[in-house]
Design an enzyme around this catalytic site. Structure first.
Site, PDB file in Angstrom:
ATOM      1  CE  LYS A  48     105.093   1.478  42.665  1.00  0.00           C
ATOM      2  NZ  LYS A  48     105.441   1.130  44.071  1.00  0.00           N
TER       3      LYS A  48
HETATM    4  C1  LIG Z   1     105.891   2.055  44.961  1.00  0.00           C
HETATM    5  C2  LIG Z   1     105.826   1.743  46.408  1.00  0.00           C
HETATM    6  C3  LIG Z   1     105.974   2.758  47.376  1.00  0.00           C
HETATM    7  C4  LIG Z   1     106.262   4.202  47.022  1.00  0.00           C
HETATM    8  O1  LIG Z   1     105.163   4.843  46.422  1.00  0.00           O
HETATM    9  P1  LIG Z   1     105.337   6.221  45.616  1.00  0.00           P
HETATM   10  O2  LIG Z   1     104.057   6.453  44.944  1.00  0.00           O
HETATM   11  O3  LIG Z   1     106.465   5.962  44.637  1.00  0.00           O
HETATM   12  O4  LIG Z   1     105.695   7.269  46.598  1.00  0.00           O
HETATM   13  C5  LIG Z   1     105.859   2.404  48.715  1.00  0.00           C
HETATM   14  N1  LIG Z   1     105.634   1.127  49.080  1.00  0.00           N
HETATM   15  C6  LIG Z   1     105.482   0.130  48.193  1.00  0.00           C
HETATM   16  C7  LIG Z   1     105.247  -1.259  48.668  1.00  0.00           C
HETATM   17  C8  LIG Z   1     105.571   0.394  46.819  1.00  0.00           C
HETATM   18  O5  LIG Z   1     105.425  -0.605  45.930  1.00  0.00           O
END
Ligand SMILES: *Cc1c(COP(=O)(O)O)cnc(C)c1O
Length: 452
Positions: free
Chosen positions: A108
């Site tokens: 993120k």
């Molecule tokens: C947020 C997150 C996801 C999922 O991603 P999306 O964009 O919500 O599909 C997967 N793995 C990790 C480590 C995350 O922080």
């Protein structure tokens, strides 16, 4: 570039509108009115070069390219490698795209480091102040704090369930000592935190007085920022690439679909879910059916509905906003919807869903270490599991996305491999840093006071 709402109930807006509003006023999600087409990157083009060329058409009227480059350089200077998202080959035609080199060691950061700079740029232009309010079970909160801490026009308030996030997750939120950053532990669970946030956003007077803003995963700017690494990785291969994406809210894999629509050489997209397999079931049957959420070893993928899926559905329905709005209204009321067979088969030309149980997750972590000498976190493990399941059928180069550093989820990794992964150097002293947070009763009024 104009942005239209998937539900067709409001006027188009520009990039600034999509960035600052997040959700469209009619409850829909903003999407670009048309897909800009890429100019293929030059060999050895840097991440910043690719980002500037991918993002410039989305942001016309908001920034010019030199300003955007400055924002990008600043955003990605916080990463531990100039490649930002390095691609590591593990076997012939199999590589991993590492998305965890940012300050909170999860993917993120790639979007939120840029989002914070874009907010800051816009707020400085207008002299406006905003209050960013969010609820987190762990990951998003710290990434939002790290992304927005330098945005002096924004106060950031993150609610998390008291004593629920892991020590690493909590400390990543509570050890950032900037005057505009506030971590609040609420005596309740994640749903309580989210309910308080929803109530405060619904409180018209409070929302206006505080200029409340969200940084959740439906913000178009986050999606656009994520499309960049797919473009960069796809053009690093001689043939079209299949990406396997660990998926929760469908933000990350939707960004891959954006890159494909812009002309990046992408063959297929594999949606890897954990035991919360609503998407996998959808791609198998054409029926989206809500069930309860169960906790898993990959908590950032523990979702009930994937909000960004609405954007894909909009395209799959031929951008018919009326049908989309009716489908979403029905979904809200009944907890399910079904798409026509022709729609499902066109989606299946690009997407495949695979589910991964907790046992599969532990096996995948152990196998990755044994077969490739490579340690993965439990979210990444869902992608590796899908690779094992599909590798005979996919053909061509395959790239699995590594969404978090293994040290972010040390218990699961230790259980699978017998070894506890170490935090990277930049976070090595995390456990010694001073923590700052307050503990709040699980009540809307208490939180409201804490924000005043
Ligand atoms: C947020 C997150 C996801 C999922 O991603 P999306 O964009 O919500 O599909 C997967 N793995 C990790 C480590 C995350 O922080």
């Amino acid at each position: 570039m104009e942005y239209i709402s998937t539900r067709g109930g409001c006027l188009p807006t520009d990039f600034r509108g999509a960035l600052m509003q997040g959700l469209a006023p009619d409850g829909g999600l903003y999407v670009p009115a048309a897909w800009p087409q890429l100019t293929p990157p030059k060999p050895n083009q840097t991440y910043i070069d690719t980002a500037a060329s991918v993002l410039t058409p989305f942001m016309d009227g908001f920034t010019d390219e030199p300003t955007l480059r400055t924002l990008l350089k600043d955003a990605y200077a916080s990463f531990s490698t100039p490649d930002v998202t390095p691609l590591k080959p593990l076997a012939p035609n199999f590589a991993v795209l590492e998305l965890f080199h940012g300050p909170t060691i999860a993917f993120k950061d790639v979007a939120l480091q840029l989002l914070g700079r874009l907010f800051d740029y816009q707020l400085k232009k207008t002299g406006q102040r905003i209050t960013i309010l969010g609820a987190t079970s762990g990951d998003t909160g710290s990434a939002a704090i790290e992304g927005c801490r330098h945005a002096t026009g924004a106060d950031i308030h993150i609610l998390y369930p008291h004593e629920r996030p892991s020590d690493v997750q909590r400390r990543q939120m509570t050890t950032v000592h900037a005057p505009n950053v506030h971590a609040h532990a609420v005596r309740g669970n994640f749903d309580d935190c989210q309910a308080i946030v929803k109530a405060l956003f619904a409180d018209e007077a409070f929302r206006t007085a505080k200029n409340l803003s969200a940084v959740n995963s439906i913000n178009w700017a986050r999606i656009a920022a994520q499309a960049v690494y797919y473009v960069q990785a796809a053009y690093s291969h001689a043939e079209p690439v299949t990406f396997i994406v660990p998926t929760g809210n469908f933000g990350n894999v939707y960004a891959a679909y954006v890159a494909k629509n812009m002309g990046a050489p992408i063959k297929r997209l594999v949606v890897a879910s954990n035991r919360n397999d609503i998407l996998t079931r959808f791609f198998e049957t054409g029926k989206m059916q809500v069930t309860g959420v169960e906790s898993s070893l990959s908590p950032s993928m523990d979702i009930q509905v994937s909000s960004n899926f609405e954007r894909l559905l909009f395209d799959a329905l031929g951008r018919d906003a009326k049908t989309l709005a009716a489908t979403m209204a029905d979904f809200k009321k009944t907890g399910n919807f079904v798409v026509p067979p022709a729609t499902l088969s066109s989606l299946r030309n690009t997407f495949t869903g695979v589910r991964c149980s907790d046992d599969d997750t532990l096996t995948a972590i152990a196998c990755a270490e044994r077969d490739y000498g490579y340690v993965i976190d439990p979210h990444t493990a869902c992608a590796f599991h899908a690779y094992e399941e599909l590798k005979e059928t996919l053909g061509g180069p395959v790239v699995a996305l590594a969404c978090a550093h293994p040290a972010k989820f040390p218990e699961a990794v230790e259980k699978a491999t017998g070894k506890r992964p170490q935090l990277p150097e930049a976070l090595a002293d995390l456990m010694e840093r001073e923590e700052r947070f307050d503990i709040l009763e699980n009540s809307i009024d208490t939180v409201k006071k804490a924000l005043s």
